[in-house]
Write an enzyme that holds these catalytic residues in place. Structure first.
Site, PDB file in Angstrom:
ATOM      1  N   ASN A 110      21.609 -19.398 -12.110  1.00 14.22           N
ATOM      2  CA  ASN A 110      20.272 -20.006 -12.215  1.00 14.22           C
ATOM      3  C   ASN A 110      19.994 -20.476 -13.637  1.00 14.22           C
ATOM      4  O   ASN A 110      19.143 -21.335 -13.852  1.00 14.22           O
ATOM      5  CB  ASN A 110      19.215 -19.014 -11.738  1.00 14.22           C
ATOM      6  CG  ASN A 110      19.012 -17.840 -12.681  1.00 14.22           C
ATOM      7  OD1 ASN A 110      18.185 -17.900 -13.577  1.00 14.22           O
ATOM      8  ND2 ASN A 110      19.758 -16.761 -12.492  1.00 14.22           N
ATOM      9  N   TYR A 134      24.843 -19.747 -22.607  1.00 11.00           N
ATOM     10  CA  TYR A 134      25.395 -19.300 -21.316  1.00 11.00           C
ATOM     11  C   TYR A 134      25.118 -20.367 -20.252  1.00 11.00           C
ATOM     12  O   TYR A 134      26.020 -20.783 -19.515  1.00 11.00           O
ATOM     13  CB  TYR A 134      24.730 -17.965 -20.951  1.00 11.00           C
ATOM     14  CG  TYR A 134      25.022 -17.432 -19.574  1.00 11.00           C
ATOM     15  CD1 TYR A 134      26.262 -16.884 -19.263  1.00 11.00           C
ATOM     16  CD2 TYR A 134      24.037 -17.441 -18.588  1.00 11.00           C
ATOM     17  CE1 TYR A 134      26.509 -16.371 -17.997  1.00 11.00           C
ATOM     18  CE2 TYR A 134      24.268 -16.921 -17.326  1.00 11.00           C
ATOM     19  CZ  TYR A 134      25.511 -16.392 -17.035  1.00 11.00           C
ATOM     20  OH  TYR A 134      25.753 -15.889 -15.783  1.00 11.00           O
TER      21      TYR A 134
HETATM   22  C1  15L Z   1      22.786 -14.291 -14.692  1.00  9.57           C
HETATM   23  O1  15L Z   1      23.409 -15.323 -14.491  1.00  9.57           O
HETATM   24  C2  15L Z   1      23.291 -13.226 -15.587  1.00  9.57           C
HETATM   25  O2  15L Z   1      24.699 -13.163 -15.602  1.00  9.57           O
HETATM   26  C3  15L Z   1      22.733 -11.870 -15.279  1.00  9.57           C
HETATM   27  O3  15L Z   1      22.964 -11.060 -16.396  1.00  9.57           O
HETATM   28  C4  15L Z   1      21.232 -11.881 -14.897  1.00  9.57           C
HETATM   29  O4  15L Z   1      20.456 -12.011 -16.024  1.00  9.57           O
HETATM   30  C5  15L Z   1      20.920 -12.961 -13.886  1.00  9.57           C
HETATM   31  O5  15L Z   1      21.506 -14.195 -14.202  1.00  9.57           O
HETATM   32  C6  15L Z   1      19.415 -13.188 -13.690  1.00  9.57           C
HETATM   33  O6  15L Z   1      18.920 -14.294 -13.922  1.00  9.57           O
HETATM   34  O7  15L Z   1      18.766 -12.229 -13.276  1.00  9.57           O
END
Ligand code: 15L
Length: 265
Positions: A110, A134
């Protein structure tokens, strides 16, 4: 189907490898870490940023499809984020082309659209709007999937995963939760649907308070069965709820995650 699962020792990887095996698929694990105790499928310790190491796995194993889950799950500097998400994806896609593997399922996030202000149900056609490096890495990886789908006809499904946890742990996660069982359902649908081409879906359960449109996933056969609302009475309101509800990416969109792109860590 014989499926190469990268990041197979990780949180999602351990659930997906067991789940696919239970559903009759053959799994080949790939990870930087050794195989978890009790698992019996073929296993390769390799770094997906190394194209030669990736090619060696494909040379050794017959593979029908790839589920690419490997990648650092949190924020990093830009070079590390691009290596972790884009370079690994490129190495695997090149190996797919070389070995005629035409199905690729990707654990996007997301956070590829995390800086989108939260309003209506968000569709998959929203413009890429990462909230972190990220997220930039995930956007770059999705661009590679699109390129390889167009150039080489690879069927590439990018799953923008929400919050993969045994149970939701915050008010935001009542909207963004992906249950372990639904995670397996999602990956299996993305692996087996005929001819999806390049497709993006949101990886969440059938949450009553869902922020993201599940319809693109349903079109590909992903029918989630769990709902975070089941846990709603166990979730206490938190001081950060309002801030976490302002943007799709929740905390990742906030100032705590601001950093210089090239600062050494
Ligand atoms: C992600 O993509 C992350 O890898 C994870 O650590 C969470 O933070 C998750 O999203 C989220 O949005 O809850």
């Amino acid at each position: 189907m014989r499926v190469l699962v990268t990041g197979a020792a990780g949180t999602i990887g351990q659930v997906v490898t067991v789940g696919l095996t239970d559903r009759g698929h053959d799994v080949v694990g790939l990870d930087l870490a050794p195989q978890p105790m009790g698992e019996v499928w073929p296993w390769h310790v390799a770094d997906c940023t190394d194209p030669d190491a990736v090619r060696a796995v494909f040379d050794e194993e017959h593979i029908d499809g790839v589920v690419h889950l490997a990648g650092h799950p949190g924020e990093a500097g830009l070079p590390d984020a691009l290596a972790s998400h884009a370079v690994t994806t490129a190495a695997l896609l090149d190996a797919c082309v070389a070995h005629d593997v035409t199905r690729f399922v990707y654990a996007s996030s997301n956070h590829a659209v995390g800086r989108t202000p939260r309003r209506d149900l968000l569709g998959v056609d929203a413009r890429p709007r990462p909230d972190t490096f990220y997220g930039v890495g995930k956007v770059a990886a999705e661009a590679l999937l699109s390129l390889y789908a167009d150039r080489y006809g690879i069927d590439a499904v990018s799953c923008r995963i929400g919050s993969f946890r045994p149970e939701p742990t915050s008010v935001r996660e009542l909207s963004t939760w992906l249950s372990p069982d639904d995670g397996v359902r999602m990956v299996e649908a993305a692996l087996t649907v005929p001819a999806p081409g390049f497709a993006v879906i949101y990886g969440i359960s059938a949450n009553t308070r869902a922020w993201w449109d599940l319809e693109p996933g349903r079109v590909l056969g992903y029918e989630p069965l769990d709902d975070a609302e089941t846990f709603a009475d166990r979730i206490a309101p938190g001081a950060d709820d309002e801030a976490e509800g302002a943007f799709v990416g929740g905390p990742f969109a906030g100032p705590f995650y601001y950093r210089a792109a090239l600062e050494s860590s």
